[in-house]
Design a protein around this motif. Structure first.
Motif, PDB file in Angstrom:
ATOM      1  N   ASP A  88       0.846  -1.193   0.000  1.00 21.04           N
ATOM      2  CA  ASP A  88       0.000   0.000   0.000  1.00 21.04           C
ATOM      3  C   ASP A  88       0.879   1.239   0.000  1.00 21.04           C
ATOM      4  O   ASP A  88       1.589   1.504   0.965  1.00 21.04           O
ATOM      5  CB  ASP A  88      -0.910  -0.010   1.233  1.00 21.04           C
ATOM      6  CG  ASP A  88      -1.629   1.312   1.430  1.00 21.04           C
ATOM      7  OD1 ASP A  88      -1.979   1.953   0.417  1.00 21.04           O
ATOM      8  OD2 ASP A  88      -1.832   1.708   2.593  1.00 21.04           O
ATOM      9  N   GLN A 113      -6.205  -4.154   4.863  1.00 22.18           N
ATOM     10  CA  GLN A 113      -6.115  -5.469   5.494  1.00 22.18           C
ATOM     11  C   GLN A 113      -7.497  -6.016   5.822  1.00 22.18           C
ATOM     12  O   GLN A 113      -7.745  -7.225   5.715  1.00 22.18           O
ATOM     13  CB  GLN A 113      -5.267  -5.384   6.760  1.00 22.18           C
ATOM     14  CG  GLN A 113      -4.944  -6.732   7.395  1.00 22.18           C
ATOM     15  CD  GLN A 113      -4.036  -7.597   6.533  1.00 22.18           C
ATOM     16  OE1 GLN A 113      -2.827  -7.444   6.549  1.00 22.18           O
ATOM     17  NE2 GLN A 113      -4.632  -8.523   5.779  1.00 22.18           N
ATOM     18  N   VAL A 121      -0.507  -7.338   4.084  1.00 18.25           N
ATOM     19  CA  VAL A 121      -0.420  -5.933   3.693  1.00 18.25           C
ATOM     20  C   VAL A 121       0.847  -5.300   4.256  1.00 18.25           C
ATOM     21  O   VAL A 121       1.189  -5.501   5.435  1.00 18.25           O
ATOM     22  CB  VAL A 121      -1.663  -5.155   4.166  1.00 18.25           C
ATOM     23  CG1 VAL A 121      -1.548  -3.671   3.796  1.00 18.25           C
ATOM     24  CG2 VAL A 121      -2.931  -5.756   3.545  1.00 18.25           C
TER      25      VAL A 121
END
Length: 209
Positions: A88, A113, A121
């Motif tokens: 991310d 997540q 993640v």
């Protein structure tokens, strides 16, 4: 190592060019598969372009290079993400880039997540601008730091290796919940870059005393 990049904007195309130049197998996934394929052809180096689901299925690591507001749509389009490492890079900011949409009690990374509970993640790259992705843009300066936060050790190590491969300095930023602190730093960097006149070469760094 093969990496899927979801998104064909400045960050997505920047990552594709950087990683392909380092010999990483790259596949670009986009809502418009034709646009993704065209970008892949421009990048070269064996890069492929396709739809989001196909890109995500074929990759070990997936860089989510889309705006925070589009992450839900992108994750749903990706399909089964069990065991995948999701990177991310987002900052959950308003459309005018001046404020955060969420923070303190959660983060974009933690919300991802929740959307993909069986994925791993990792928060990374959210404190750098797309203009710093080309290696030549960082010549003659100290290594640019990339803060990496995750709960899964192996996922964090894999992303840190990717960060290093791209010529950045990977900094262990602790658990995924620390994205709550990294994202405001990313927003502050946007203020330095766009509203305080520093430009897109601005990037935060942490120094040990």
């Amino acid at each position: 190592m093969n990496v899927a990049i979801i998104g064909t904007g400045k960050m997505g195309s920047g990552f594709a060019r950087l990683l392909a130049s380092q010999g990483v197998e790259v596949i670009i996934g986009g809502r418009d598969a034709i646009k993704a394929a065209q970008l892949a052809q421009e990048v070269g180096g064996g890069t492929r372009g396709t739809d989001i689901a196909s890109a995500a299925k074929s990759a070990e690591l997936i860089i989510l290079a889309v705006y925070y507001q589009k992450l839900d749509e992108a994750i749903r389009a990706a399909g089964n993400l069990t065991g995948k490492v999701l990177i991310d890079i987002s900052n959950p900011i308003t459309e005018d880039f001046k404020d955060l949409l969420i923070g303190h009690r959660t983060s974009a990374a933690e919300e991802i997540q929740k959307l993909a509970p069986d994925a791993k993640v990792v928060k990374a790259y959210n404190t750098i601008f797309a203009q710093l992705l080309p290696a030549e843009s960082r010549e003659g300066r100290e290594p640019v730091q990339v803060f990496v936060a995750a709960d899964d050790y192996e996922a964090k190590r894999a992303v840190s290796d990717l960060v290093t491969k791209g010529g950045f300095e990977a900094v262990d930023a602790g658990p995924l919940s620390n994205a709550r602190f990294l994202e405001p730093i990313g927003e502050m960097n946007i203020h330095f870059g766009f509203f305080l006149g520093w430009g897109t070469s601005a990037a935060p760094s942490w120094k040990k005393a």
